[in-house]
Write a protein that holds these residues in place. Structure first.
Motif, PDB file in Angstrom:
ATOM      1  N   ALA A 109      23.588  -3.064   8.662  1.00 25.48           N
ATOM      2  CA  ALA A 109      22.516  -3.720   7.911  1.00 25.48           C
ATOM      3  C   ALA A 109      22.727  -5.229   7.835  1.00 25.48           C
ATOM      4  O   ALA A 109      21.790  -6.016   8.020  1.00 25.48           O
ATOM      5  CB  ALA A 109      22.428  -3.126   6.505  1.00 25.48           C
ATOM      6  N   LEU A 110      23.957  -5.639   7.552  1.00 26.34           N
ATOM      7  CA  LEU A 110      24.255  -7.072   7.501  1.00 26.34           C
ATOM      8  C   LEU A 110      24.048  -7.725   8.869  1.00 26.34           C
ATOM      9  O   LEU A 110      23.503  -8.824   8.972  1.00 26.34           O
ATOM     10  CB  LEU A 110      25.695  -7.284   7.031  1.00 26.34           C
ATOM     11  N   GLY A 111      24.476  -7.025   9.925  1.00 24.55           N
ATOM     12  CA  GLY A 111      24.271  -7.556  11.273  1.00 24.55           C
ATOM     13  C   GLY A 111      22.806  -7.692  11.623  1.00 24.55           C
ATOM     14  O   GLY A 111      22.399  -8.658  12.267  1.00 24.55           O
ATOM     15  N   ALA A 112      22.004  -6.725  11.173  1.00 19.60           N
ATOM     16  CA  ALA A 112      20.568  -6.791  11.440  1.00 19.60           C
ATOM     17  C   ALA A 112      19.940  -7.984  10.731  1.00 19.60           C
ATOM     18  O   ALA A 112      19.068  -8.670  11.287  1.00 19.60           O
ATOM     19  CB  ALA A 112      19.896  -5.491  10.987  1.00 19.60           C
ATOM     20  N   GLY A 113      20.388  -8.244   9.500  1.00 16.33           N
ATOM     21  CA  GLY A 113      19.855  -9.393   8.774  1.00 16.33           C
ATOM     22  C   GLY A 113      20.190 -10.712   9.443  1.00 16.33           C
ATOM     23  O   GLY A 113      19.330 -11.590   9.593  1.00 16.33           O
ATOM     24  N   VAL A 114      21.441 -10.862   9.855  1.00 19.07           N
ATOM     25  CA  VAL A 114      21.849 -12.094  10.547  1.00 19.07           C
ATOM     26  C   VAL A 114      21.105 -12.238  11.867  1.00 19.07           C
ATOM     27  O   VAL A 114      20.674 -13.341  12.248  1.00 19.07           O
ATOM     28  CB  VAL A 114      23.372 -12.085  10.773  1.00 19.07           C
ATOM     29  N   THR A 115      20.947 -11.132  12.584  1.00 17.42           N
ATOM     30  CA  THR A 115      20.238 -11.170  13.866  1.00 17.42           C
ATOM     31  C   THR A 115      18.793 -11.605  13.684  1.00 17.42           C
ATOM     32  O   THR A 115      18.275 -12.424  14.452  1.00 17.42           O
ATOM     33  CB  THR A 115      20.288  -9.782  14.533  1.00 17.42           C
ATOM     34  N   ALA A 116      18.128 -11.068  12.672  1.00 16.68           N
ATOM     35  CA  ALA A 116      16.724 -11.421  12.429  1.00 16.68           C
ATOM     36  C   ALA A 116      16.586 -12.891  12.041  1.00 16.68           C
ATOM     37  O   ALA A 116      15.680 -13.587  12.514  1.00 16.68           O
ATOM     38  CB  ALA A 116      16.144 -10.523  11.336  1.00 16.68           C
ATOM     39  N   LEU A 117      17.492 -13.375  11.200  1.00 13.76           N
ATOM     40  CA  LEU A 117      17.409 -14.771  10.771  1.00 13.76           C
ATOM     41  C   LEU A 117      17.689 -15.742  11.913  1.00 13.76           C
ATOM     42  O   LEU A 117      17.100 -16.823  11.981  1.00 13.76           O
ATOM     43  CB  LEU A 117      18.391 -15.017   9.619  1.00 13.76           C
ATOM     44  N   SER A 118      18.582 -15.373  12.804  1.00 11.00           N
ATOM     45  CA  SER A 118      18.950 -16.268  13.903  1.00 11.00           C
ATOM     46  C   SER A 118      18.082 -16.089  15.144  1.00 11.00           C
ATOM     47  O   SER A 118      18.244 -16.838  16.121  1.00 11.00           O
ATOM     48  CB  SER A 118      20.419 -16.039  14.286  1.00 11.00           C
ATOM     49  N   HIS A 119      17.163 -15.128  15.130  1.00 18.56           N
ATOM     50  CA  HIS A 119      16.380 -14.837  16.333  1.00 18.56           C
ATOM     51  C   HIS A 119      15.532 -16.018  16.813  1.00 18.56           C
ATOM     52  O   HIS A 119      15.484 -16.274  18.026  1.00 18.56           O
ATOM     53  CB  HIS A 119      15.489 -13.614  16.110  1.00 18.56           C
ATOM     54  N   PRO A 120      14.838 -16.748  15.942  1.00 21.71           N
ATOM     55  CA  PRO A 120      14.077 -17.907  16.443  1.00 21.71           C
ATOM     56  C   PRO A 120      14.944 -18.910  17.188  1.00 21.71           C
ATOM     57  O   PRO A 120      14.518 -19.488  18.192  1.00 21.71           O
ATOM     58  CB  PRO A 120      13.488 -18.513  15.167  1.00 21.71           C
ATOM     59  N   LEU A 121      16.174 -19.101  16.733  1.00 23.43           N
ATOM     60  CA  LEU A 121      17.091 -20.014  17.403  1.00 23.43           C
ATOM     61  C   LEU A 121      17.414 -19.520  18.805  1.00 23.43           C
ATOM     62  O   LEU A 121      17.368 -20.283  19.782  1.00 23.43           O
ATOM     63  CB  LEU A 121      18.369 -20.153  16.576  1.00 23.43           C
ATOM     64  N   LEU A 122      17.710 -18.236  18.918  1.00 21.13           N
ATOM     65  CA  LEU A 122      18.022 -17.663  20.231  1.00 21.13           C
ATOM     66  C   LEU A 122      16.795 -17.661  21.133  1.00 21.13           C
ATOM     67  O   LEU A 122      16.904 -17.879  22.345  1.00 21.13           O
ATOM     68  CB  LEU A 122      18.550 -16.245  20.051  1.00 21.13           C
TER      69      LEU A 122
END
Length: 389
Positions: free
Chosen positions: A87-100
Motif C-alpha cells: 500500500a505504501l509503495g502504491a502511494g509513492v508510485t502514484a505520487l511520483s508517476h507524473p515525474l516519471l
C-alpha cells in the motif's frame, strides 16, 4: 531516476534498490525505492550508562529483521506487514508517476515546446528546454489533469508484483546464513559478509525484475502513446494480447537485459564503494559528540559519529552510482517502446534498433546517453535540432 520502478529510487530504476550491508556497521540508506532494509539497534539498557563509555548495543540478526521471532513481519503479522508495504509503495508510485511520465517523454525525444533563450552563470546565451513543471502544464492542457497518470495502472501492478515477489523469496530462501557486518570485524571478514549480502540482494532484485518487466513494458507503451495520440494499448489484458500476437513471448521482455545490468552494477558498485570508504576512511575511535550528549540526566543517548558518517556514505554512493548507471535505464526504456507500432518508437523519433547494444552505440554517438537525467535545467545539447541564431 528514470522511467522505472524507483526501486528503485530514485537511485532507483527501480529498482535497483536494496543496498544491504554497504559498510561495516553501516546504517540504512534513506529514501530509496523498495528493497532497502533498515538496520535498527536494540534499545539502550535501562540502567544509567557512563557518558564516555557507552555499552555497545547488540546488532539484530538478518533472521530477526526478516520475520524471525520478535521481528515486525513475524507470525501472524507477516501478511499485514506485506500488505502495508504494498500500500505504501502504491502511494509513492502514484505520487511520483507524473515525474516519471514527463521523464519518459523526454527520454524518447518528444519536445513539443520550443526552447527559450537564457543565460548561464557565466553570462553566456544558451537555449533551455522546458522544465518538468512547464512540460507537466502542457500535458494538462492537452489531456487534462488525469492525463498526468497515463500508464499508472500497469505500473502499480508491476511494483506490487515486485514487492510480493521479494517477500515470497525471503520466505522460500530465508537469509539465515547472512550475518550483519559489524565494526568489530576485520577487513577480510567484513568484505565476505558484504559480498554475501549483496549476492543475496542481487538474486532477489533480478528475479523480481524479470517477473515484473512485462507490466513495465506495458506501462511504458501506454505512456508514450501521448506522442502520436494513439490508443493501441488501453488496458493491461488487451495489451498483453496485442504484444503476444505481434511480438510473441519475447515482446514482454524487450529492454530487460540493460535493466538487469543496471541493477547489478548499481548494487555491487554502491555496496563495495561504500564498504571500502567506511573501512579505510571512517575512524571508529570518534564515537561520541563533543561535550558528550549522553549524560547522567539522559542516559543512553550517546551519538555515534562513525555510524552517522557511514549512513551518509551509503546515501552519497547511491546517488553517485545511480548517475553512472543511468544509461542502462535509458536504453532499457527506449528498447521497451522501440518498433512496437507507436510513433515514439519509430523514425524520426528513433531508429529501429537491432539490439540494446545498437541503441547504446547510437545514443553514445549522439551524445544522448544521459537524456532525461535532468528535469529542471535542461540545456539544448550540441546534437539537438535546435540552434542559436
Amino acid at each position: 531516476m528514470g522511467a522505472s520502478d524507483p526501486e528503485v529510487v530514485p537511485w532507483a530504476p527501480g529498482g535497483a534498490a536494496g543496498m544491504a550491508g554497504a559498510g561495516a556497521g553501516a546504517g540504512a540508506r534513506g529514501g530509496a525505492p523498495a528493497g532497502v532494509e533498515a538496520r535498527a539497534r536494540d534499545p539502550p539498557p535501562a540502567h544509567r550508562a557512563h557518558p564516555r563509555h557507552p555499552r555497545p548495543a547488540a546488532q539484530p540478526s538478518a533472521r530477526r529483521m526478516d520475520g524471525g521471532a520478535g521481528g515486525p513481519g513475524s507470525g501472524d503479522n507477516a501478511p499485514t506487514t506485506e500488505a502495508l508495504f504494498v500500500a505504501l509503495g502504491a502511494g509513492v508510485t502514484a505520487l511520483s508517476h507524473p515525474l516519471l511520465y514527463v521523464k519518459l517523454l523526454i527520454q524518447v525525444g518528444h519536445e513539443p515546446m520550443p526552447p527559450t533563450l537564457g543565460t548561464n552563470v557565466l553570462g553566456r546565451k544558451v537555449l533551455y528546454l522546458p522544465s518538468f513543471f512547464t512540460y507537466a502544464k502542457y500535458i494538462v492542457q492537452v489531456d487534462g489533469k488525469i492525463g498526468l497518470f497515463r500508464g499508472l495502472s500497469p505500473r502499480l501492478m508491476s511494483n506490487a508484483l515486485s514487492t510480493v515477489t521479494r517477500g515470497s523469496m525471503k520466505k522460500v530462501f530465508p537469509p539465515d546464513e547472512i550475518e550483519q557486518v559489524s565494526n568489530k570485524d576485520d577487513m577480510k571478514t567484513s568484505l565476505k559478509k558484504v559480498v554475501k549480502e549483496t549476492s543475496y540482494e542481487m538474486m532477489m532484485q533480478c528475479v523480481s525484475r524479470m517477473l515484473a518487466h512485462p507490466l513495465h513494458v506495458i506501462s511504458m507503451r501506454c505512456m508514450v502513446q501521448f506522442v502520436g495520440r494513439e490508443a493501441k494499448y488501453s488496458g493491461v489484458l488487451s495489451s498483453i494480447g496485442k504484444i503476444f500476437k505481434e511480438e510473441g513471448l519475447l515482446g514482454f521482455f524487450v529492454g530487460l537485459i540493460p535493466h538487469l545490468l543496471g541493477d547489478v552494477v548499481f548494487l555491487w558498485g554502491c555496496n563495495l564503494l561504500a564498504h571500502f570508504i567506511n573501512a579505510y576512511l571512517v575512524d571508529d575511535s570518534v564515537s561520541d559528540t563533543p561535550g558528550g550528549l549522553g549524560n547522567d540526566q539522559n542516559p543512553g543517548s550517546q551519538f555515534s559519529q562513525a555510524l552517522a558518517i557511514r549512513s551518509y556514505t551509503k546515501f552519497v554512493m547511491g546517488i553517485a552510482v545511480s548517475m553512472l548507471t543511468y544509461p542502462f535505464l535509458l536504453v532499457g526504456d527506449l528498447m521497451a517502446v522501440n518498433n512496437c507500432g507507436l510513433q515514439a518508437g519509430l523514425p524520426p523519433y528513433s531508429p529501429v534498433f537491432k539490439s540494446w547494444i545498437h541503441c547504446w552505440k547510437y545514443l553514445s554517438v549522439q551524445g544522448q546517453l544521459f537524456r532525461g537525467s535532468s528535469l529542471l535545467f535542461r540545456r539544448v545539447s550540441s546534437g539537438s535540432c535546435f540552434a542559436l541564431e
